[in-house]
Design an enzyme around this catalytic site. Structure first.
Site, PDB file in Angstrom:
ATOM      1  CD  GLU A 251      -1.744  -2.374   1.599  1.00 15.42           C
ATOM      2  OE1 GLU A 251      -0.554  -2.620   1.911  1.00 15.42           O
ATOM      3  OE2 GLU A 251      -2.649  -3.226   1.690  1.00 15.42           O
TER       4      GLU A 251
ATOM      5  CG  PHE B 164      -9.850 -10.284  10.772  1.00  7.18           C
ATOM      6  CD1 PHE B 164      -8.597 -10.644  11.255  1.00  7.18           C
ATOM      7  CD2 PHE B 164     -10.067 -10.285   9.395  1.00  7.18           C
ATOM      8  CE1 PHE B 164      -7.587 -11.020  10.384  1.00  7.18           C
ATOM      9  CE2 PHE B 164      -9.050 -10.661   8.522  1.00  7.18           C
ATOM     10  CZ  PHE B 164      -7.816 -11.027   9.022  1.00  7.18           C
ATOM     11  CD  GLN B 165      -7.417  -7.727   7.246  1.00  6.01           C
ATOM     12  OE1 GLN B 165      -8.295  -7.520   6.429  1.00  6.01           O
ATOM     13  NE2 GLN B 165      -6.212  -8.154   6.898  1.00  6.01           N
TER      14      GLN B 165
ATOM     15  CE  LYS C 186     -16.904  -7.455   3.003  1.00  9.07           C
ATOM     16  NZ  LYS C 186     -16.235  -8.698   3.414  1.00  9.07           N
TER      17      LYS C 186
ATOM     18  CG  MET D 293      22.107  13.170   4.669  1.00  7.66           C
ATOM     19  SD  MET D 293      23.343  14.268   3.932  1.00  7.66           S
ATOM     20  CE  MET D 293      22.471  14.884   2.474  1.00  7.66           C
TER      21      MET D 293
END
Lengths: 579, 166
Positions: free
Chosen positions: A64, A126-127, A176, A485
């Site tokens: 993602e 869940f999630q 959902k 760096m």
């Protein structure tokens, strides 16, 4: 058929009954969205089912974070909002870095995240993650859709907020059940946001004050930031600078807003800015900031910043004016509108003749400098070679660190919207996925993604996407077997204790490219570098180039932390000629 | 400050204060006369004008924020309510009654050995009463924080140390 009937039919079309997923797709169509960057998952399954049926162009990134950086690259080049879809929970939390990056660099994004069904929100399902809570401080605005009837309005508002005023990311969290619930789809509605009315036109009195200040100034300088690019005001900037004979310096993100080969251009300012740009900011008597936010990497120690100057600041975000630097002439405005107004005023130009002579002298005596060395690859030389190979016309994306600074210094951008880099947040792993979005925004452009060996390994899974879509991106790894760096700071400020910054056992990046089905090339000397670059740019397809550069090279000039811009180190004078 | 009464709006505002390192002294929230719009009143201690200006600008950037007013230097009506539970065996009750009377405070609960006193007024007044009651033994204090309005007629500015944002 009567006219009435036609109108009614049109109305019926915009007021059809749709489920939430189809509403989203219809809204994206209405907004003219060409591409979605995303990754599916449980909470967005109904949405992905409708995407499948509708045949929408969707780029499946491999993480993602890749999706959102690609959307940022797309937004930077196209000027249009980048659109991202991710699932709930981990899908959404993987967007956090990209959202923050887009927030810091003012990039317009509209991000959709799935969420667990409304019936189980708050139950640690869940999630499930509190995405609205998590992303509140890193979005320009965010929403959770609680009822299907709100969805069209929210999407419409999101696009409006993301793209107007100071652009930024807007997130919409969609449970959902909302993606399957049916409701009336009316997208033909006005946005009504009484709390959001950005000022885009300058105050005339302040403009006149600036015109007056310019006419009396002897040593004016324009500091131009990304605001010039967001406003598509590069032409106006050049016209104004030429009309008033005012030299221009750029911030890192502003590069390309003013032609690098223009005689009035002094280079990039800040921590690794040019001697002339930094000294101009130190010595000027009038500083006109256009669309930059006086970031600490640009100003150095604020007590020593532009100590002799009257400060004028043109910015679309009033909160940036006076935030870091006391400002005498505040102008809240879109950069283009303000510049047009300034040009139209045709004020008496500043008498800058002596100032320009002084600046030219500095430019000649203290140019960017590195010690050439043919047996190895000097990273600065590598950027110059890429610049020549691409006639200075490529879109360049970078990660963060030494290679980014060298690219900013040595790739001379003469056109706007060719430079894609992570400025404010300084996100390693940005360059490669951003190149995907940049290439999709401008299919005919040559895209070079210049990355370090460190940052590359944070998002290199996106090689898969480049290969799959056959995007002809040239991936240049400036490989110094180190987090360069960090290593440079440890050398300069931590007595050369290289704590976890040297990585001598990097993988074989050429083989890695091959594993993804891509051509990989390696070079260890300048001659080899010239060779492989020639080879790579002759191919109309993706190529990964692994350049083993001098590992102990540092980026100079440098303004050490806590120092003023005039206290640069690593400046070398060219041979004395005037005396 | 007036805001859209939307889910999470308080979180948005307090989050902004946290992010920018501003300390909220007190905060009150409630409905206004217009449906869907709430009023928030903050008391914030700031070091200088510039910080106050920056807070207001940042608040104004929030989409759900409709109007921000810095009323620090304006003539205002500021009120706070406090409930003070104080130890009060019968022997001292009369004394406490006399003591709270000038404050127009009232007794709202009485038990065997304690009283709950309710007082309304400017924060200074509430503070003064708490100090006067302290010797008797304060068991609990609950304060609402300040809510405020500008006065209908503005006279010369009264000087306040703290910044009020409504």
């Amino acid at each position: 058929m009567t006219r009435m009937n036609v109108e009614e039919q049109e109305k019926a079309k915009t007021k059809m009954k749709l489920n939430g997923s189809l509403m989203l797709i219809e809204a994206l169509k209405a907004e003219g969205v060409e591409v979605i960057f995303g990754y599916p998952g449980g909470a967005v399954l109904p949405l992905y089912d409708e995407l499948y049926k509708a045949g929408v162009f969707h780029v499946l990134t491999r993480h993602e974070q890749g999706a959102i950086h690609a959307a940022e690259g797309y937004a930077r080049i196209s000027g249009k909002p980048g659109v991202v879809i991710a699932t709930s929970g981990p899908g959404a939390t993987n967007l956090v870095t990209g959202l923050t990056d887009a927030m810091m660099d003012s990039l317009p994004l509209v991000v959709f995240t799935g969420q667990v069904a409304t019936s189980v929100i708050g139950s640690d399902a869940f999630q499930e993650a509190d995405v609205v809570g998590i992303t509140m401080p890193i979005t320009k605005h965010n929403y959770q859709v609680r009822d299907i009837s709100e969805l069209p309005r929210i999407i419409k508002e999101a696009f409006h907020i993301a793209t107007t005023g100071r652009p930024g990311p807007v997130l919409i969290d969609i449970p959902k059940d909302i993606t399957t619930a049916e409701g009336e789809f009316d997208y033909d509605q006005d946005v009504h946001l009484p709390g959001y009315q950005p000022t885009t036109q300058p105050n005339h009195w302040q403009i006149r004050r600036l015109v007056e200040a310019v006419s009396q100034s002897k040593r004016p300088v324009i500091l131009a930031g990304a605001g010039v690019l967001h406003a598509n005001a590069a032409d106006e900037l050049r016209q104004y600078a030429e009309q008033q004979r005012i030299p221009v310096v750029h911030t890192l993100l502003g590069l390309g807003g003013f032609p690098a080969d223009h005689p009035l251009f002094l280079g990039m300012a800040g921590m690794h800015g040019t001697y002339t740009a930094n000294m101009a900011l130190y010595e000027c008597d009038l500083l006109i900031n256009i669309g930059a936010r006086f970031d600490d990497r640009v100003t150095g120690n604020l007590n020593d910043f532009a100590p002799k100057a009257t400060v004028a600041h043109i910015d679309i975000d009033p909160a940036e004016i006076g935030k870091n630097v006391p400002t005498k002439i505040p102008i809240v405005s879109d950069a283009k509108a303000a510049l047009q107004e300034l040009i139209a005023q045709q004020g008496k130009p500043a008498d800058t003749a002596a100032w320009l002579v002084q600046l030219d002298e500095w430019k000649r005596r203290f140019p960017l400098y590195y010690e050439p060395e043919a047996g190895t690859i000097k990273p600065q030389k590598l950027i110059e070679m890429i610049y020549e190979m691409t006639n200075g016309e490529a879109i360049v994306t970078t990660d963060v660190g030494q290679h980014q600074m060298w690219a900013a210094q040595y790739y001379k951008f003469n056109r706007p919207h060719r430079w894609v880099t992570s400025g404010g947040l300084g996100t390693m792993g940005f360059g490669l996925p951003a190149a995907i979005g940049a290439q999709l925004a401008d299919r005919s452009a040559t895209v070079v993604s210049i990355v370090g060996d460190g940052g590359f390994q944070m998002t290199f899974q996106e090689l898969s996407v480049i290969q799959e879509l056959q995007l002809p991106i040239k991936i240049v790894i400036v490989n110094n077997q180190a987090l360069g760096m960090v290593r440079q700071w440890q050398e300069l400020f931590y007595d050369q204790r290289y704590s976890h910054s040297l990585i001598p056992n990097q993988p074989d990046f050429v083989k890695l490219a091959e594993a993804y089905g891509m051509l990989g090339l390696r070079a260890k000397t300048e001659a080899e570098a010239a060779d492989v670059l020639k080879q790579a740019f002759a191919i109309n397809g993706p190529v990964l180039l692994d350049f083993h550069v001098r590992a102990d090279e540092n980026v100079y000039p440098m303004v050490a932390p806590g120092k003023g811009l005039h206290q640069m180190v690593g400046v070398k004078a060219c041979e004395e000629s005037s005396q | 400050m007036t805001v859209n009464n939307r889910p999470g709006v308080l979180n948005r505002i307090t989050g902004l204060f946290t992010k920018r390192h501003y300390n909220i002294e007190s905060i009150t929230v409630g409905h206004t006369e217009i449906e869907g719009i709430s009023r928030m009143t903050f008391v914030v201690n700031v070091d200088d004008e510039r910080t106050a200006e920056q807070i207001i600008k940042q608040l104004n950037k929030q989409i759900d924020v409709l109007k921000v007013n810095d009323i620090t230097d304006q003539a205002i009506v500021a009120r706070e309510l406090a409930l003070i539970k104080v130890s009060a065996p019968p022997s001292v009750r009369q004394e406490i009654y006399t003591l709270i009377e000038p404050f127009r405070a009232s007794i709202v609960d009485v038990s065997k050995d304690s009283l709950v006193i309710q007082v309304t007024g400017e924060p200074d007044k509430v503070e003064a009463l708490i100090e006067l009651l302290r010797p008797y033994g304060i068991k609990e204090v609950a304060r609402t924080g300040t809510t405020a309005f500008t006065r209908g007629a503005q006279k010369t500015a009264a000087h306040q140390k703290t910044a009020f944002i409504i």
